[in-house]
Design a protein around this motif. Structure first.
Motif, PDB file in Angstrom:
ATOM      1  N   LEU A  76       2.524  19.952  -7.459  1.00  0.00           N
ATOM      2  CA  LEU A  76       2.527  19.942  -6.001  1.00  0.00           C
ATOM      3  C   LEU A  76       2.308  21.359  -5.486  1.00  0.00           C
ATOM      4  N   THR A  77       1.431  21.493  -4.487  1.00  0.00           N
ATOM      5  CA  THR A  77       1.185  22.787  -3.863  1.00  0.00           C
ATOM      6  C   THR A  77       1.347  22.646  -2.354  1.00  0.00           C
ATOM      7  N   LEU A  78       2.199  23.490  -1.761  1.00  0.00           N
ATOM      8  CA  LEU A  78       2.388  23.545  -0.309  1.00  0.00           C
ATOM      9  C   LEU A  78       1.827  24.863   0.197  1.00  0.00           C
ATOM     10  N   SER A  79       1.106  24.811   1.316  1.00  0.00           N
ATOM     11  CA  SER A  79       0.604  26.041   1.931  1.00  0.00           C
ATOM     12  C   SER A  79       0.409  25.788   3.422  1.00  0.00           C
ATOM     13  N   PRO A  80       0.462  26.847   4.240  1.00  0.00           N
ATOM     14  CA  PRO A  80       0.242  26.662   5.669  1.00  0.00           C
ATOM     15  C   PRO A  80      -1.255  26.539   5.969  1.00  0.00           C
ATOM     16  N   PHE A  81      -1.555  26.270   7.217  1.00  0.00           N
ATOM     17  CA  PHE A  81      -2.950  26.138   7.638  1.00  0.00           C
ATOM     18  C   PHE A  81      -3.744  27.405   7.327  1.00  0.00           C
ATOM     19  N   GLU A  82      -3.126  28.564   7.564  1.00  0.00           N
ATOM     20  CA  GLU A  82      -3.814  29.847   7.340  1.00  0.00           C
ATOM     21  C   GLU A  82      -4.003  30.146   5.855  1.00  0.00           C
ATOM     22  N   GLY A  83      -3.136  29.587   5.010  1.00  0.00           N
ATOM     23  CA  GLY A  83      -3.265  29.778   3.566  1.00  0.00           C
ATOM     24  C   GLY A  83      -2.813  31.127   3.054  1.00  0.00           C
ATOM     25  N   HIS A  84      -1.945  31.835   3.789  1.00  0.00           N
ATOM     26  CA  HIS A  84      -1.543  33.173   3.330  1.00  0.00           C
ATOM     27  C   HIS A  84      -0.338  33.151   2.392  1.00  0.00           C
ATOM     28  N   TRP A  85       0.350  32.040   2.241  1.00  0.00           N
ATOM     29  CA  TRP A  85       1.406  31.894   1.244  1.00  0.00           C
ATOM     30  C   TRP A  85       1.265  30.527   0.578  1.00  0.00           C
ATOM     31  N   LYS A  86       2.015  30.352  -0.518  1.00  0.00           N
ATOM     32  CA  LYS A  86       1.886  29.121  -1.283  1.00  0.00           C
ATOM     33  C   LYS A  86       3.147  28.878  -2.101  1.00  0.00           C
ATOM     34  N   ILE A  87       3.550  27.608  -2.163  1.00  0.00           N
ATOM     35  CA  ILE A  87       4.637  27.182  -3.049  1.00  0.00           C
ATOM     36  C   ILE A  87       4.042  26.152  -3.999  1.00  0.00           C
ATOM     37  N   GLN A  88       4.332  26.321  -5.268  1.00  0.00           N
ATOM     38  CA  GLN A  88       3.768  25.435  -6.284  1.00  0.00           C
ATOM     39  C   GLN A  88       4.875  25.019  -7.242  1.00  0.00           C
ATOM     40  N   ASP A  89       4.936  23.726  -7.552  1.00  0.00           N
ATOM     41  CA  ASP A  89       5.964  23.239  -8.464  1.00  0.00           C
ATOM     42  C   ASP A  89       5.466  21.961  -9.135  1.00  0.00           C
ATOM     43  N   THR A  90       6.093  21.589 -10.231  1.00  0.00           N
ATOM     44  CA  THR A  90       5.808  20.325 -10.902  1.00  0.00           C
ATOM     45  C   THR A  90       6.997  19.412 -10.652  1.00  0.00           C
ATOM     46  N   ILE A  91       6.710  18.227 -10.120  1.00  0.00           N
ATOM     47  CA  ILE A  91       7.776  17.296  -9.753  1.00  0.00           C
ATOM     48  C   ILE A  91       7.500  15.924 -10.353  1.00  0.00           C
ATOM     49  N   SER A  92       8.542  15.114 -10.404  1.00  0.00           N
ATOM     50  CA  SER A  92       8.424  13.717 -10.811  1.00  0.00           C
ATOM     51  C   SER A  92       8.775  12.853  -9.617  1.00  0.00           C
ATOM     52  N   LEU A  93       7.955  11.870  -9.332  1.00  0.00           N
ATOM     53  CA  LEU A  93       8.169  10.983  -8.190  1.00  0.00           C
ATOM     54  C   LEU A  93       8.395   9.570  -8.692  1.00  0.00           C
ATOM     55  N   PRO A  94       9.116   8.750  -7.950  1.00  0.00           N
ATOM     56  CA  PRO A  94       9.768   8.984  -6.662  1.00  0.00           C
ATOM     57  C   PRO A  94      11.052   9.799  -6.800  1.00  0.00           C
ATOM     58  N   GLN A  95      11.535  10.328  -5.668  1.00  0.00           N
ATOM     59  CA  GLN A  95      12.758  11.120  -5.597  1.00  0.00           C
ATOM     60  C   GLN A  95      13.619  10.577  -4.461  1.00  0.00           C
ATOM     61  N   SER A  96      14.722   9.929  -4.781  1.00  0.00           N
ATOM     62  CA  SER A  96      15.574   9.388  -3.719  1.00  0.00           C
ATOM     63  C   SER A  96      16.426  10.480  -3.081  1.00  0.00           C
ATOM     64  N   ASP A  97      16.719  11.547  -3.809  1.00  0.00           N
ATOM     65  CA  ASP A  97      17.436  12.700  -3.254  1.00  0.00           C
ATOM     66  C   ASP A  97      16.429  13.798  -2.947  1.00  0.00           C
ATOM     67  N   PHE A  98      16.780  14.679  -2.004  1.00  0.00           N
ATOM     68  CA  PHE A  98      15.909  15.809  -1.698  1.00  0.00           C
ATOM     69  C   PHE A  98      15.913  16.774  -2.874  1.00  0.00           C
ATOM     70  N   ILE A  99      14.726  17.250  -3.260  1.00  0.00           N
ATOM     71  CA  ILE A  99      14.612  18.279  -4.290  1.00  0.00           C
ATOM     72  C   ILE A  99      14.081  19.547  -3.633  1.00  0.00           C
ATOM     73  N   ASP A 100      14.553  20.695  -4.107  1.00  0.00           N
ATOM     74  CA  ASP A 100      14.150  21.974  -3.532  1.00  0.00           C
ATOM     75  C   ASP A 100      12.798  22.400  -4.054  1.00  0.00           C
ATOM     76  N   LEU A 101      11.968  22.889  -3.143  1.00  0.00           N
ATOM     77  CA  LEU A 101      10.680  23.495  -3.488  1.00  0.00           C
ATOM     78  C   LEU A 101      10.758  24.961  -3.084  1.00  0.00           C
ATOM     79  N   VAL A 102      10.788  25.832  -4.067  1.00  0.00           N
ATOM     80  CA  VAL A 102      10.888  27.267  -3.815  1.00  0.00           C
ATOM     81  C   VAL A 102       9.717  27.968  -4.484  1.00  0.00           C
TER      82      VAL A 102
END
Length: 164
Positions: A131-157
């Protein structure tokens, strides 16, 4: 009186072992050429330079204190900012399957009134994803490997990018 060669078990063993190796080799050749690996990169130098740029984006996310929490319950995806006050007009989310390129997909989500990013899938999403999260401008990025589904919230740092 001599017996025929085909009545000797050792003769069959001598013929069957090389024949089995030939059949296995042909099968391996056919499998390798009908299912090419889509994950091989042709230009390693350019890929290495782009990885260095991506590491800079992850470090920027670390400096800005970007943190999110993700939940996929039922077919509803919820991503909420945690520990940051900033509101994002758009969040780009890439889901990359580790082995099947045709299962990859991309979402561009806008926040609801609570600042949460929500998406309702029309089918079940499960398995392991990069999974990769980034804003519209693309100046930062968070990347992680996750398993879905997730009934509890998992942290993305923002963690440093591991070697591919």
């Amino acid at each position: 009186m001599k017996s025929s060669w085909y009545r000797e078990p050792w003769a069959w063993l001598v013929f069957i072992l090389p024949f089995t190796a030939v059949v296995a080799g042909i099968a391996t050749y056919i499998i390798a050429n009908t299912n090419p690996d889509t994950l091989v990169v042709g230009d390693y130098y350019k890929k290495g330079k782009s990885i260095n740029l991506e590491v800079g984006k992850v470090k920027t996310a670390q400096k800005l204190g970007m943190r999110f929490a993700l939940q996929l319950k039922g077919n509803e995806l919820i991503i909420k900012p945690t520990g940051i006050e900033k509101i994002f007009p758009l969040l780009n989310i890439n889901f990359i399957h580790p082995t099947l390129e045709e299962r990859d997909f991309y979402l561009a989500l806008t926040p609801d009134g609570n600042g949460y990013f929500r998406h309702q899938f029309d089918h079940e999403i499960s398995g392991k994803w990069k999974l990769t999260l980034s804003p519209f401008e693309g100046h930062w990025k968070i990347q992680d490997t996750i398993s879905l589904p997730q009934s509890d919230f998992i942290d993305l740092v923002p963690n440093p990018i591991k070697a591919q």
